[in-house]
Design a protein around this motif. Structure first.
Motif, PDB file in Angstrom:
ATOM      1  N   GLY A 165       0.810  -1.229   0.000  1.00  0.00           N
ATOM      2  CA  GLY A 165       0.000   0.000   0.000  1.00  0.00           C
ATOM      3  C   GLY A 165       0.835   1.268   0.000  1.00  0.00           C
ATOM      4  O   GLY A 165       0.305   2.370  -0.145  1.00  0.00           O
ATOM      5  N   ASP A 166       2.145   1.122   0.168  1.00  0.00           N
ATOM      6  CA  ASP A 166       3.011   2.305   0.198  1.00  0.00           C
ATOM      7  C   ASP A 166       2.989   3.091  -1.110  1.00  0.00           C
ATOM      8  O   ASP A 166       3.381   4.262  -1.130  1.00  0.00           O
ATOM      9  N   LEU A 167       2.574   2.444  -2.199  1.00  0.00           N
ATOM     10  CA  LEU A 167       2.569   3.156  -3.487  1.00  0.00           C
ATOM     11  C   LEU A 167       1.200   3.767  -3.790  1.00  0.00           C
ATOM     12  O   LEU A 167       1.011   4.386  -4.837  1.00  0.00           O
ATOM     13  N   ALA A 168       0.256   3.602  -2.857  1.00  0.00           N
ATOM     14  CA  ALA A 168      -1.089   4.143  -3.073  1.00  0.00           C
ATOM     15  C   ALA A 168      -0.986   5.650  -3.290  1.00  0.00           C
ATOM     16  O   ALA A 168      -0.296   6.350  -2.548  1.00  0.00           O
ATOM     17  N   GLY A 169      -1.651   6.112  -4.313  1.00  0.00           N
ATOM     18  CA  GLY A 169      -1.679   7.552  -4.587  1.00  0.00           C
ATOM     19  C   GLY A 169      -0.403   8.065  -5.237  1.00  0.00           C
ATOM     20  O   GLY A 169      -0.337   9.225  -5.647  1.00  0.00           O
ATOM     21  N   LYS A 170       0.613   7.235  -5.375  1.00  0.00           N
ATOM     22  CA  LYS A 170       1.898   7.702  -5.928  1.00  0.00           C
ATOM     23  C   LYS A 170       1.932   7.542  -7.452  1.00  0.00           C
ATOM     24  O   LYS A 170       1.300   6.644  -8.011  1.00  0.00           O
ATOM     25  N   ARG A 171       2.716   8.430  -8.079  1.00  0.00           N
ATOM     26  CA  ARG A 171       2.963   8.288  -9.525  1.00  0.00           C
ATOM     27  C   ARG A 171       4.228   7.438  -9.675  1.00  0.00           C
ATOM     28  O   ARG A 171       5.321   7.869  -9.321  1.00  0.00           O
ATOM     29  N   VAL A 172       4.033   6.222 -10.166  1.00  0.00           N
ATOM     30  CA  VAL A 172       5.138   5.250 -10.209  1.00  0.00           C
ATOM     31  C   VAL A 172       5.503   4.961 -11.664  1.00  0.00           C
ATOM     32  O   VAL A 172       4.625   4.819 -12.519  1.00  0.00           O
ATOM     33  N   GLY A 173       6.783   4.866 -11.931  1.00  0.00           N
ATOM     34  CA  GLY A 173       7.250   4.437 -13.251  1.00  0.00           C
ATOM     35  C   GLY A 173       8.066   3.170 -13.089  1.00  0.00           C
ATOM     36  O   GLY A 173       8.749   2.984 -12.072  1.00  0.00           O
ATOM     37  N   ILE A 174       8.001   2.270 -14.062  1.00  0.00           N
ATOM     38  CA  ILE A 174       8.831   1.063 -14.008  1.00  0.00           C
ATOM     39  C   ILE A 174       9.411   0.801 -15.399  1.00  0.00           C
ATOM     40  O   ILE A 174       8.694   0.863 -16.396  1.00  0.00           O
ATOM     41  N   ILE A 175      10.705   0.566 -15.436  1.00  0.00           N
ATOM     42  CA  ILE A 175      11.388   0.269 -16.700  1.00  0.00           C
ATOM     43  C   ILE A 175      11.731  -1.208 -16.701  1.00  0.00           C
ATOM     44  O   ILE A 175      12.395  -1.700 -15.782  1.00  0.00           O
ATOM     45  N   GLY A 176      11.280  -1.938 -17.732  1.00  0.00           N
ATOM     46  CA  GLY A 176      11.617  -3.356 -17.841  1.00  0.00           C
ATOM     47  C   GLY A 176      10.383  -4.236 -17.727  1.00  0.00           C
ATOM     48  O   GLY A 176       9.569  -4.074 -16.804  1.00  0.00           O
ATOM     49  N   THR A 177      10.250  -5.165 -18.677  1.00  0.00           N
ATOM     50  CA  THR A 177       9.095  -6.069 -18.697  1.00  0.00           C
ATOM     51  C   THR A 177       9.547  -7.523 -18.889  1.00  0.00           C
ATOM     52  O   THR A 177       8.968  -8.270 -19.668  1.00  0.00           O
ATOM     53  N   GLY A 178      10.626  -7.893 -18.184  1.00  0.00           N
ATOM     54  CA  GLY A 178      11.016  -9.306 -18.124  1.00  0.00           C
ATOM     55  C   GLY A 178      10.190  -9.990 -17.045  1.00  0.00           C
ATOM     56  O   GLY A 178       9.165  -9.463 -16.585  1.00  0.00           O
ATOM     57  N   ALA A 179      10.634 -11.160 -16.601  1.00  0.00           N
ATOM     58  CA  ALA A 179       9.895 -11.918 -15.586  1.00  0.00           C
ATOM     59  C   ALA A 179       9.677 -11.072 -14.329  1.00  0.00           C
ATOM     60  O   ALA A 179       8.599 -11.088 -13.724  1.00  0.00           O
ATOM     61  N   THR A 180      10.712 -10.325 -13.946  1.00  0.00           N
ATOM     62  CA  THR A 180      10.601  -9.502 -12.740  1.00  0.00           C
ATOM     63  C   THR A 180       9.614  -8.365 -12.952  1.00  0.00           C
ATOM     64  O   THR A 180       8.746  -8.105 -12.104  1.00  0.00           O
ATOM     65  N   GLY A 181       9.767  -7.661 -14.080  1.00  0.00           N
ATOM     66  CA  GLY A 181       8.875  -6.542 -14.375  1.00  0.00           C
ATOM     67  C   GLY A 181       7.424  -7.009 -14.375  1.00  0.00           C
ATOM     68  O   GLY A 181       6.545  -6.389 -13.761  1.00  0.00           O
ATOM     69  N   ILE A 182       7.166  -8.130 -15.030  1.00  0.00           N
ATOM     70  CA  ILE A 182       5.791  -8.636 -15.144  1.00  0.00           C
ATOM     71  C   ILE A 182       5.209  -8.939 -13.758  1.00  0.00           C
ATOM     72  O   ILE A 182       4.093  -8.535 -13.433  1.00  0.00           O
TER      73      ILE A 182
ATOM     74  N   ARG B   3      12.639 -16.900 -25.468  1.00  0.00           N
ATOM     75  CA  ARG B   3      13.216 -16.320 -24.256  1.00  0.00           C
ATOM     76  C   ARG B   3      12.492 -17.014 -23.108  1.00  0.00           C
ATOM     77  O   ARG B   3      11.409 -17.558 -23.312  1.00  0.00           O
ATOM     78  N   ARG B   4      13.025 -16.923 -21.920  1.00  0.00           N
ATOM     79  CA  ARG B   4      12.414 -17.555 -20.760  1.00  0.00           C
ATOM     80  C   ARG B   4      10.997 -16.974 -20.595  1.00  0.00           C
ATOM     81  O   ARG B   4      10.833 -15.759 -20.455  1.00  0.00           O
ATOM     82  N   VAL B   5       9.977 -17.850 -20.638  1.00  0.00           N
ATOM     83  CA  VAL B   5       8.589 -17.383 -20.533  1.00  0.00           C
ATOM     84  C   VAL B   5       8.202 -17.249 -19.067  1.00  0.00           C
ATOM     85  O   VAL B   5       8.091 -18.244 -18.354  1.00  0.00           O
ATOM     86  N   PRO B   6       8.009 -16.037 -18.586  1.00  0.00           N
ATOM     87  CA  PRO B   6       7.511 -15.905 -17.212  1.00  0.00           C
ATOM     88  C   PRO B   6       6.009 -16.197 -17.183  1.00  0.00           C
ATOM     89  O   PRO B   6       5.344 -16.078 -18.209  1.00  0.00           O
ATOM     90  N   LEU B   7       5.510 -16.580 -16.036  1.00  0.00           N
ATOM     91  CA  LEU B   7       4.070 -16.816 -15.929  1.00  0.00           C
ATOM     92  C   LEU B   7       3.435 -15.697 -15.110  1.00  0.00           C
ATOM     93  O   LEU B   7       4.060 -15.158 -14.201  1.00  0.00           O
ATOM     94  N   GLU B   8       2.209 -15.348 -15.495  1.00  0.00           N
ATOM     95  CA  GLU B   8       1.597 -14.143 -14.914  1.00  0.00           C
ATOM     96  C   GLU B   8       0.267 -14.458 -14.245  1.00  0.00           C
ATOM     97  O   GLU B   8      -0.326 -15.497 -14.483  1.00  0.00           O
ATOM     98  N   SER B   9      -0.175 -13.484 -13.446  1.00  0.00           N
ATOM     99  CA  SER B   9      -1.482 -13.592 -12.791  1.00  0.00           C
ATOM    100  C   SER B   9      -2.188 -12.245 -12.972  1.00  0.00           C
ATOM    101  O   SER B   9      -2.015 -11.345 -12.167  1.00  0.00           O
ATOM    102  N   GLY B  10      -2.868 -12.105 -14.075  1.00  0.00           N
ATOM    103  CA  GLY B  10      -3.612 -10.860 -14.329  1.00  0.00           C
ATOM    104  C   GLY B  10      -2.762  -9.747 -14.917  1.00  0.00           C
ATOM    105  O   GLY B  10      -3.125  -8.575 -14.832  1.00  0.00           O
ATOM    106  N   TYR B  11      -1.627 -10.112 -15.529  1.00  0.00           N
ATOM    107  CA  TYR B  11      -0.739  -9.085 -16.110  1.00  0.00           C
ATOM    108  C   TYR B  11      -1.464  -8.265 -17.171  1.00  0.00           C
ATOM    109  O   TYR B  11      -1.434  -7.035 -17.141  1.00  0.00           O
ATOM    110  N   TYR B  12      -2.115  -8.930 -18.112  1.00  0.00           N
ATOM    111  CA  TYR B  12      -2.719  -8.171 -19.211  1.00  0.00           C
ATOM    112  C   TYR B  12      -3.879  -7.305 -18.729  1.00  0.00           C
ATOM    113  O   TYR B  12      -4.040  -6.163 -19.154  1.00  0.00           O
ATOM    114  N   GLU B  13      -4.671  -7.847 -17.808  1.00  0.00           N
ATOM    115  CA  GLU B  13      -5.841  -7.112 -17.309  1.00  0.00           C
ATOM    116  C   GLU B  13      -5.435  -5.805 -16.623  1.00  0.00           C
ATOM    117  O   GLU B  13      -6.191  -4.831 -16.633  1.00  0.00           O
TER     118      GLU B  13
END
Ligand code: N01
Length: 563
Positions: free
Chosen positions: A184-201, A339-349
């Motif tokens: 919840g620490d990011l609630a209300g915050k403007r967050v940016g993230i660079i990278g969409t590998g397994a970790t990013g996802i 490439r190594r396929v990461p598995l997701e839980s609601g990533y696209y949604e």
């Protein structure tokens, strides 16, 4: 035997240790357990302030296994299998870290572990056939044998974007998530993230739930498919426990040590309708079914791979409301599973939510990181681009928090971070491996005597704990043999290293994955020195890898030069 053993002890008397292990992750934990059983003087040196390795460092929200918990663990101790319960099919980071701590406690390993000790150099001493290690405080440690247990994804890399240290707000790499962070620490915050590998996802799908506004900077979309995690209750855990022998056997028999066996049929043995039905079934299952239980030619035949990639592209389109956005999330420069396929839980949604936006930095590259956020080369033409400065030229996305999910200097990075010097002062990363990785069995390197690598390059990766367990057992057997035979020099031969390296390359032929840039092919564009693709891992079947190493052991290590 006894006199030889006594001679070994005497030969090492001037050294601090018989064996030093660098790293207290799962590799270091099991290496310590096995080495101690041999009665050798051993110590683990670890940079972190606790054990757990990958699971100690990677505490980002959403971090978890995407392999079945009960297959991604050690099998060596029946007591541990009996006593340890998994609560989820795909264990979250905190639970896996507790598992590592449980092992350490149970076998009283911590007394031989030294934390907050970052090794900076490891130099082979030609005159005494020993290793001298130096840590960042200048303390030194001498040992006859050295076991590296440093992990394959350990050296975090920041992007090579101008101004990467200029951001005035809070900023960190995913593997250095602040320990003070609370949900919840990011609630209300403007967050940016660079990278969409397994970790990013994993991070994006989790923090997108609470962040005030999340901007995802994507350079290359990755293929990803549903994890379908569920909880494990007591009854199910009892049934899993009863099946452990079968589970471990299934793993050991399979190509990359997972519980999912591949489909022996070719993609082209099936009619289009049969294919669709088969793939739909796999897609609906939990875990790596849709990656590993498919036809093998998906990973070697371009047309088979195209068909399977199209199947997954359709799945993505079905899950994203805006077709233009879906198109950006579908990989175009590499096929599914290359490439190594990461598995997701609601990533696209998550991308359907109004508080999440995707910036495709291939179309609109990042110009620089500024004090206030991220400056793009072109204007933002997305709706709701609050925080963006407009105008005809670039645009600045203002942020409160900037997260780097930009990966690691993988596999060889740990060997570059420490100044390894072998015989005659030869450097490992910059001399021996400068034109490509060369090893013998992925466990040793000629010119670096008395050094064993757990999860070194050219080893089986796949199900990592299975691979660790094998590499540690092989190494411990070699160390035990060395002690019993008063062997104080144990070194691979140049011919052995050449033929193993050739074999590794041979195994990798025809695999589409080796035609693609990724950490598995040794490419990290943020590093000036590492642009060439290389064969970082053993691409053949795990049973074949183990058979070759078993044969070397059975021959009494005659493939090595020992004295
Ligand atoms: O690292 P990565 P990771 N500008 O290298 C992007 C394991 N793992 O930490 O693809 C913009 O895969 C980069 O873009 P590109 C797993 O084996 C397991 O995510 O280079 N973007 C990419 O999108 C995994 O494969 C779990 O174009 C930049 C990302 O950063 C491995 O760890 C969970 C950039 C890096 O992706 C590594 O995964 C997590 C730049 N300058 C990880 N530089 C489990 O589930 C980099 N990027 C068990």
């Amino acid at each position: 035997e006894d006199t030889r053993r006594e001679a070994f002890n005497a030969a090492n008397a001037a050294l601090d240790y018989d064996v030093l292990i660098v790293g207290a992750g799962l590799s270091g934990i099991y290496s310590l357990y096995r080495t101690r059983q041999l009665g050798l003087r051993v110590r683990v040196l670890e940079a972190g302030s606790g054990e757990g390795g990958t699971w100690f460092w990677n505490r980002y929200p959403g971090a978890r296994f995407d392999s079945e918990s009960y297959s991604y663990i050690f099998s060596f101790s029946q007591d541990v299998l009996d006593e340890w319960d998994w609560t989820e099919h795909f264990s979250p980071q905190a639970e896996t870290l507790r598992y590592a701590q449980f092992l350490t406690d149970k076998f009283d390993l911590r007394r031989d572990m030294q934390f907050d000790t970052r090794i900076r150099s490891a130099h082979f001493q030609d005159d005494t056939n020993s290793w001298l290690l130096t840590d960042s405080e200048g303390r030194t440690y001498s040992t006859r044998y050295l076991v590296t247990a440093m992990g394959i994804l350990n050296e975090a890399t920041l992007p090579n974007i101008p101004g990467v240290n200029d951001f005035a707000g809070a900023s960190w790499h995913t593997s250095r998530w602040p320990s003070s962070y609370k949900e919840g620490d990011l609630a209300g915050k403007r967050v940016g993230i660079i990278g969409t590998g397994a970790t990013g996802i994993q991070t994006i799908q989790e923090i997108g739930k609470t962040a005030g506004h999340l901007t995802v900077f994507q350079r290359t979309p990755n293929w990803t498919a549903p994890l379908r995690n569920t909880r494990i209750d007591e009854a199910e855990m009892a049934s899993i426990r009863a099946r452990y022998p079968t589970i471990f056997k299934q793993c050991l028999d399979s190509y990359a040590c997972f519980i999912h066996a591949g489909d022996p049929r070719s993609v082209f043995d099936m009619t289009p309708e049969e294919r669709e039905a088969c793939w739909e079934h796999l897609y609906a299952q939990p875990g790596f079914t849709k990656v590993l239980a498919v036809s093998g030619d998906i990973y070697t035949n371009r047309e088979a791979n195209r068909l399977y990639s199209d199947f997954h592209a359709n799945k993505i389109r079905q899950r994203i409301r805006d077709p233009a956005l879906a198109a950006k999330l579908i990989p175009t420069n590499h096929g599914f599973g290359t490439r190594r396929v990461p598995l997701e839980s609601g990533y696209y949604e998550i991308f359907n939510q109004p508080n999440v936006r995707l910036v495709d930095v291939r179309e609109n590259p990042i110009q620089r990181i500024t004090q206030r956020g991220v400056e793009l080369t072109g204007p933002l033409d997305l709706e709701g681009d609050d925080g963006a400065g407009g105008g005809g030229g670039g645009s600045e996305i203002e942020l409160d928090v900037l997260i780097y999910a930009t990966g690691f200097d993988a596999v060889t990075g740990s060997f570059r971070a420490v100044d390894f010097r072998g015989r005659g002062g030869k450097r490992l990363a910059d001399d021996t491996w400068v034109d490509g990785i060369r090893t013998y069995l992925g466990l040793t390197v000629q010119g670096f005597p008395n050094m064993f690598m757990i999860m070194g390059p050219h080893q089986m990766f796949g199900n990592i704990p299975r691979s660790i367990e094998y590499a540690v057992d092989w190494t411990a057997d070699a160390l035990g043999w060395a002690a019993e035979h008063n062997v104080t020099t144990f070194e691979a031969t140049a011919a052995g290293m050449d033929s193993w390296t050739e074999h590794v390359h041979e195994c990798g032929k025809g695999l589409l994955a080796n035609e693609v840039d990724s950490w598995m092919t040794g490419v990290n564009k943020n590093l000036a020195h590492k642009q060439k693709r290389s064969m970082t891992r053993y691409n053949g079947p795990a049973p074949g890898y183990r058979r070759r190493c078993d044969e070397v052991r059975a021959r009494g290590y005659t493939d090595f030069v020992t004295s």
